[in-house]
Design an enzyme around this catalytic site. Structure first.
Site, mmCIF file in Angstrom:
data_model
loop_
_atom_site.group_PDB
_atom_site.id
_atom_site.type_symbol
_atom_site.label_atom_id
_atom_site.label_comp_id
_atom_site.label_asym_id
_atom_site.label_seq_id
_atom_site.Cartn_x
_atom_site.Cartn_y
_atom_site.Cartn_z
ATOM 1 C CG PHE A 254 5.453 5.228 1.768
ATOM 2 C CD1 PHE A 254 6.269 5.371 2.881
ATOM 3 C CD2 PHE A 254 4.874 3.992 1.525
ATOM 4 C CE1 PHE A 254 6.512 4.294 3.720
ATOM 5 C CE2 PHE A 254 5.107 2.915 2.368
ATOM 6 C CZ PHE A 254 5.932 3.065 3.476
ATOM 7 C CB SER A 255 0.600 8.883 -1.405
ATOM 8 O OG SER A 255 0.071 9.796 -2.329
ATOM 9 N N PRO B 169 0.816 -1.220 0.000
ATOM 10 C CG PRO B 169 -0.963 -1.610 1.467
ATOM 11 C CD PRO B 169 0.339 -2.192 0.999
ATOM 12 C CB CYS B 170 1.333 3.800 -2.555
ATOM 13 S SG CYS B 170 -0.298 4.242 -3.202
ATOM 14 C CD GLN B 171 -3.431 3.515 0.323
ATOM 15 O OE1 GLN B 171 -2.454 2.773 0.456
ATOM 16 N NE2 GLN B 171 -4.574 3.115 -0.221
#
Length: 336
Positions: free
Chosen positions: A90-91, A86-88
């Site tokens: 680091f976004s 999941p990229c949330q």
């Protein structure tokens, strides 16, 4: 060959190399797996979102388990591991809690590599992991190197690989041989190439921006010094598609300006094509769930080209092992 003909023909599951098993962690709707299946691999996916795993199982040859992964999970034996933790965390669009975010999937990914010991692995994430969270990326890579892998990584823009969208993603490949990313392509595919037959139509389920939304967007674009309206432009690639600008009625939402001046929200099929999903690919769930799956996905066409590079590295490693084993046998026989 047109863009649409290309993706409809190229991005189909191909079982020619189905003895090579690929585990896809945090698989989403299967954008990454679709590229690998088109390159000839057999996939097994793991995804906690039910609508996304249903989409995977509806369209791909491999099976996707609707499960939430944890450290210590027991995986089947596999040759390759891929995934998009999941990229949330680091976004740039998020709170950026990073390692403190409960959604951080990197401990799970590292544990899977440690347990399964694949010949090659690959993960993708937002480019911001290289910048605001570079210390954490270094920690991740150090842990993976300590498991005996060489690491090659690069920030790739999907627009350089035939996708009609500017979408930058960090791609990290762990290997025990040499690996090279696919070369950039000269031809740029634009919005009209992907959705020219749809973008000026108004199907029954079309949703149009209201006057107040138009006014709000105008204020947003003025405040952000936006010189060119952020509508889709037929002669350019699209901006990055995200869950937020597809599923949410925000000032940054993706929209088409019709010839009569009205602006229409993107159709699911339009958003899917801009991500390089073929028309035969069907999404499960409600409207928001479908947009979220599309916005979260790895463009399958980009995945396919990375998969071909990984296949080359994989078989080069196998050839080297066979050659090395043969040389050892000759040495042994020569000493008898």
């Amino acid at each position: 060959m047109s863009f649409l003909s290309n993706i409809n023909k190229t991005l189909k599951p191909n079982n020619s190399y189905n003895e090579i098993i690929v585990l896809d962690l945090f698989a989403g709707c299967g954008g990454l797996s679709l590229g690998f299946e088109a390159a000839g691999f057999k996939t097994i996916g793991y995804e906690m979102n039910k609508a996304a795993s249903d989409t995977y199982n509806k369209n791909l040859s491999g099976i996707c388990y609707n499960e939430k992964l944890t450290v210590g999970y027991k995986y089947p034996q596999a040759d390759i591991i891929i995934g998009g933790p999941p990229c949330q965390p680091f976004s740039v669009r998020g709170i950026q809690k990073g390692i403190k975010d409960a959604r951080d999937g990197f401990p799970i990914f590292i544990d899977a590599v440690k347990t399964v010991k694949p010949r090659i692995f690959m993960f993708e994430n937002v480019r911001n992991l290289m910048y605001s969270h570079s210390w954490y990326l270094e920690l991740i890579l150090r842990n993976l190197k300590n498991l005996g892998y060489n690491i090659t990584f690069e920030c790739l823009n999907a627009v350089n690989y035939g996708v009609p969208q500017n979408r930058e993603r960090l791609i990290v490949v762990g290997h025990k041989n040499n690996f090279s990313f696919p070369p950039k392509e000269r031809k740029v595919v634009c919005v009209e190439d992907a959705i020219g037959d749809l973008m000026y139509t108004t199907p029954k389920d079309s949703k149009f921006l209201t006057k107040s939304q138009d006014e709000y967007i105008a204020k947003y674009e003025k405040a952000s010094c936006c010189k060119i309206p952020r509508d889709l432009h037929p002669d350019r690639p699209a901006r990055t598609l995200t869950c937020r600008n597809l599923a949410g009625a925000t000032s940054d939402m993706h929209r088409v300006r019709l010839k009569d001046g009205r602006r229409r929200r993107l159709l699911h099929k339009e958003a899917a094509r801009l991500q390089s999903f073929p028309d035969w690919f069907e999404f499960c769930g409600n409207e928001t769930e479908k947009f979220n799956q599309i916005g979260n996905a790895v463009p399958p066409l980009l995945s396919y080209k990375i998969a071909l590079a990984i296949k080359e590295s994989y078989y080069n490693l196998c050839t080297q092992k066979i050659s090395h084993s043969y040389s050892e046998q000759l040495t042994f026989l020569g000493g008898m």
